[in-house]
Motif scaffolding. Structure first.
Motif, PDB file in Angstrom:
ATOM      1  N   GLU A  36     -49.735 -26.643  -8.331  1.00 49.14           N
ATOM      2  CA  GLU A  36     -49.998 -25.236  -8.510  1.00 49.14           C
ATOM      3  C   GLU A  36     -51.407 -24.858  -9.362  1.00 49.14           C
ATOM      4  O   GLU A  36     -51.875 -23.896  -8.850  1.00 49.14           O
ATOM      5  N   LYS A  75     -53.713 -29.257  -1.143  1.00 52.06           N
ATOM      6  CA  LYS A  75     -52.663 -29.018  -1.963  1.00 52.06           C
ATOM      7  C   LYS A  75     -51.287 -29.384  -1.126  1.00 52.06           C
ATOM      8  O   LYS A  75     -51.388 -29.623   0.115  1.00 52.06           O
ATOM      9  N   ASP A 108     -48.373 -28.346  -0.986  1.00 50.51           N
ATOM     10  CA  ASP A 108     -47.822 -27.273  -0.182  1.00 50.51           C
ATOM     11  C   ASP A 108     -48.630 -26.621   0.759  1.00 50.51           C
ATOM     12  O   ASP A 108     -49.545 -26.018   0.452  1.00 50.51           O
ATOM     13  N   PRO A 109     -48.565 -26.967   2.194  1.00 48.28           N
ATOM     14  CA  PRO A 109     -49.317 -26.231   3.144  1.00 48.28           C
ATOM     15  C   PRO A 109     -49.426 -24.822   3.044  1.00 48.28           C
ATOM     16  O   PRO A 109     -50.445 -24.206   3.643  1.00 48.28           O
ATOM     17  N   ALA A 110     -48.590 -24.155   2.583  1.00 47.76           N
ATOM     18  CA  ALA A 110     -48.371 -22.561   2.458  1.00 47.76           C
ATOM     19  C   ALA A 110     -49.374 -22.071   1.160  1.00 47.76           C
ATOM     20  O   ALA A 110     -49.649 -21.130   1.138  1.00 47.76           O
ATOM     21  N   ASN A 111     -49.835 -23.058   0.463  1.00 48.48           N
ATOM     22  CA  ASN A 111     -50.550 -22.697  -0.584  1.00 48.48           C
ATOM     23  C   ASN A 111     -51.910 -21.855  -0.228  1.00 48.48           C
ATOM     24  O   ASN A 111     -52.609 -22.514   0.629  1.00 48.48           O
ATOM     25  N   PRO A 112     -52.200 -20.553  -0.819  1.00 52.67           N
ATOM     26  CA  PRO A 112     -53.412 -19.858  -0.139  1.00 52.67           C
ATOM     27  C   PRO A 112     -54.602 -20.642  -0.500  1.00 52.67           C
ATOM     28  O   PRO A 112     -55.744 -20.378   0.087  1.00 52.67           O
ATOM     29  N   GLY A 158     -55.545 -23.901  -0.282  1.00 51.22           N
ATOM     30  CA  GLY A 158     -55.946 -24.993   0.473  1.00 51.22           C
ATOM     31  C   GLY A 158     -56.763 -25.964  -0.065  1.00 51.22           C
ATOM     32  O   GLY A 158     -56.463 -26.401  -1.336  1.00 51.22           O
TER      33      GLY A 158
END
Length: 136
Positions: A61, A109, A111-115, A117
């Motif tokens: 994060e 990141k 998490d591939p959904a992290n804005p 990138g």
């Protein structure tokens, strides 16, 4: 807070500070230097250091940028008699130029959904210093 006549205070900004575990670690920064005095009034100096990053990859994060840094520096020093005639102490002038380069470090990141990138950090920095020293 905002206070209006006859009313209760209104919070303009609400801040929630959540500590983030950064996972830093202690590092060793190796340095080496050399000095050469060809005459009584002149000194040549050189040095280098390597600073690894204390941060793990920022793939969670938290977002922070840091990379390993290598610095190389060269210096020239001059010492003369007292040019102002005020004391017997010498005047010392030192000029230094250094270059620091950051090794490229790219982090994606988990998490591939992290804005955010993937982020990448690298670059160069030049430093110039002039020091004049005179004891009275």
């Amino acid at each position: 807070q905002l206070l209006q006549p006859g009313s209760k205070a209104i919070d303009l900004i609400a801040v929630r500070n959540v500590p983030v575990a950064m996972g830093t670690r202690d590092i060793v920064v190796p340095r080496a230097g050399i000095e050469f005095a060809p005459t009584d009034g002149w000194t040549l100096r050189g040095g280098a250091q390597y600073r690894p990053t204390p941060f793990p990859k920022a793939d969670g994060e938290a977002n922070y940028l840091d990379a390993a840094a290598t610095t190389v520096a060269l210096g020239l020093g001059a010492t003369s008699g007292d040019p102002l005639g005020l004391t017997r102490k010498p005047l010392q002038v030192d000029l230094t130029v250094a270059w620091t380069t950051l090794a490229r470090r790219t982090v994606a990141k988990r998490d591939p959904a992290n804005p955010v990138g993937a982020t990448s950090v690298y670059g160069d920095s030049w430093h110039l210093a002039l020091a004049v020293h005179h004891d009275f």
